[in-house]
Design an enzyme around this catalytic site. Structure first.
Site, short mmCIF file in Angstrom:
data_model
loop_
_atom_site.label_atom_id
_atom_site.label_comp_id
_atom_site.label_asym_id
_atom_site.label_seq_id
_atom_site.Cartn_x
_atom_site.Cartn_y
_atom_site.Cartn_z
N CYS A 49 0.84 -1.21 0.00
CA CYS A 49 0.00 0.00 0.00
C CYS A 49 0.87 1.25 0.00
CB CYS A 49 -0.93 -0.03 1.21
SG CYS A 49 -2.00 1.42 1.30
N CYS A 101 -0.53 4.11 2.16
CA CYS A 101 -0.34 3.94 3.60
C CYS A 101 1.12 4.16 4.00
CB CYS A 101 -0.74 2.52 4.05
SG CYS A 101 -2.17 1.85 3.22
N ASP A 102 2.05 3.67 3.21
CA ASP A 102 3.45 3.58 3.66
C ASP A 102 4.43 4.46 2.90
OD1 ASP A 102 2.51 1.61 5.37
OD2 ASP A 102 2.97 -0.01 3.99
#
Ligand code: FAD
Ligand code: NAP
Length: 304
Positions: free
Chosen positions: A130, A133-134
Site C-alpha cells: 500500500c 499507507c506507507d
C-alpha cells in the site's frame, strides 16, 4: 431478521445498501474495517465520473454519507461463515450471528502475495502492499515496484513524490496497465523499468530491506540491486472464504452470478470485485451494487 444483510462496505456494498434502503428494506451492512474498501488505499481516482480527481478516502466518505439518511444498521465484524438455511440465510462472525432473508456478498478482493524468499520476513519492514499507507516512510530512497498492471504503474508514479527513484520490475516486456498510466510512467524521470524479470529474493538486515535479487527470465541471470523498499502489486485474489462450500465460486474462487447479480443460490447475491468478471473498477462495483440493491427488493416481493 434483516430483509438483507450486505457483507462489505466498499463501493459495491455501500451502493447496494443505498438502493435497498431506498426500497424501504431493513438493511444491515457488516464490515471489518473503515467504509470504502480498497478505495482507501489509493490517493487519486481520476476515472470516477463526476470528479476530475478525488482521493480514495474522500470518495469513500462521499459514498458513506448518504447512508446516514436511512436506517441502515452498521455492524462491525469479520464475517466467517454464510449459511443457506432455506427460508433465510445466516451470517456468522467470531462471536455473533445475524439472520437475513437475502444476502449480498460484497467482500471484494485482497492483494496477491509474491511468494518469494524474504517477502514475509520483511513485510512492514520495507515490503509493502500500500503506497498510500506507507509511501511517506520512504523519503529519498530507491524503491522497487513489482508488477505491470494499473496498480503497479499508478502507485509507482505516486511514490515518486517521496522517493529518490522508483524502478518497476515486470515479468514481461509490455505493461498491462491502461495506456494513460503507461505514458505518464514513461514520461516520469524518476521511473525506470527492469523488463522480463522477476524478484528472486528480498534481502535485508535485522531492521529492514536493503537489496533485492532480480532474475532475468530470458537469460536466467540474477543481479543484485540496492533498494530501501519493495511495493508489491501482482494482482488480487477474491475474498470468499466465508462462502466456501456453497458452490457459488469458480475454480479460482471468484463468485459466479447472472446479469442480475444472483448466484445459483436463491437469495444470495454477489457484487463488485468478488465477482467473476473482466473489469474491476469503482464504476462497475457501484453499478452492480445498484442492480443487487434493487434485485433484493424484487426477490423479497416474489416470496410474498
Ligand atoms: P472492496 O473495495 O475490496 O471492498 C470490500 C470490503 O469488504 C472491504 O471494506 C473489506 O474490509 C470488506 N470485507 C472483506 N471481507 C470481509 C469479512 N470477512 N467481514 C467483513 N467485511 C469484509 N478503481 C477505479 O475505478 N479507479 C481507480 O483509480 C482505482 N485505483 C485503485 C488503486 C489501488 C491501489 C487498488 C488496490 C485498487 C484500485 N481500484 C481503482 C479498484 C477499486 O478500488 C475496486 O475495484 C473497488 O474498490 C471494488 O469495490 P468492492 O466494493 O467490490 O470491494
Ligand atoms: P492486475 O491487473 O491483475 O495486474 C497484476 C500484474 O502483476 C500483471 O502485470 C501481472 O503480470 C503481474 N503479476 C502477476 N503475478 C505475478 C508474479 N507472480 N510475479 C510477477 N508479476 C506478477 O492487478 P492490479 O494492477 O492490482 O489491478 C487489479 C484491478 O484493479 C484491475 O481490474 C485494475 O484495472 C483495477 N485498478 C484500476 C486502477 C485505475 O483504474 N486507475 C488502478 C488500480 C487498479 P502480467 O501482465 O504478465 O499478467
Amino acid at each position: 431478521m434483516y430483509d438483507t444483510l450486505i457483507i462489505g462496505s466498499g463501493p459495491a456494498g455501500m451502493t447496494a445498501a443505498l438502493y435497498a434502503a431506498r426500497s424501504n428494506l431493513k438493511v444491515g451492512i457488516i464490515e471489518q474495517g473503515a467504509p470504502g474498501g480498497q478505495m482507501n488505499n489509493t490517493s487519486e481516482i481520476e476515472n470516477y465520473p463526476g470528479y476530475d480527481n478525488i482521493s480514495g478516502p474522500e470518495l469513500s466518505m462521499k459514498m458513506f454519507e448518504p447512508l446516514e439518511k436511512f436506517d441502515v444498521e452498521h455492524i462491525y465484524g469479520i464475517v466467517q461463515k454464510v449459511e443457506d438455511m432455506g427460508d433465510f440465510k445466516r451470517v456468522s462472525t467470531e462471536d455473533a450471528y445475524f439472520d437475513a432473508k437475502a444476502i449480498i456478498l460484497a467482500t471484494g478482493a485482497k492483494y496477491r502475495l509474491l511468494n518469494v524468499k524474504g517477502e514475509e520476513t520483511f513485510t512492514s519492514r520495507g515490503v509493502s502492499y500500500c503506497a498510500v499507507c506507507d509511501g511517506a516512510f520512504f523519503r529519498n530512497q530507491d524503491l522497487l515496484v513489482v508488477g505491470g498492471g494499473d496498480s503497479a504503474v499508478e502507485e509507482a508514479i505516486y511514490l515518486t513524490q517521496f522517493a529518490k527513484s522508483v524502478t518497476i520490475v515486470h515479468r514481461r516486456d509490455q505493461l498491462r496497465a491502461q495506456k494513460i498510466l503507461q505514458e505518464r510512467a514513461f514520461a516520469n524521470d524518476k521511473v525506470s523499468f527492469i523488463w522480463d524479470s522477476v524478484v528472486e529474493e528480498i534481502q535485508g538486515d535485522n531492521i529492514k530491506v536493503s537489496n533485492v535479487l532480480i532474475k532475468n527470465l530470458k537469460t536466467n541471470e540474477i543481479s543484485n540491486h540496492a533498494f530501501g523498499g519493495v511495493f508489491i502489486y501482482v494482482g488480487m485474489l477474491p475474498v470468499t472464504s466465508m462462502v466456501e462450500g456453497l458452490g457459488i465460486c469458480d475454480q479460482e474462487g471468484w463468485v459466479v452470478t447472472d446479469d442480475h447479480m444472483r448466484t445459483s443460490l436463491p437469495g444470495i447475491f454477489a457484487i463488485g470485485d468478488v465477482r467473476q468478471k473482466d473489469l474491476r473498477q469503482i464504476t462497475t462495483a457501484v453499478g452492480e451494487g445498484a442492480t443487487a440493491g434493487q434485485g433484493v427488493y424484487h426477490y423479497l416481493e416474489s416470496l410474498k
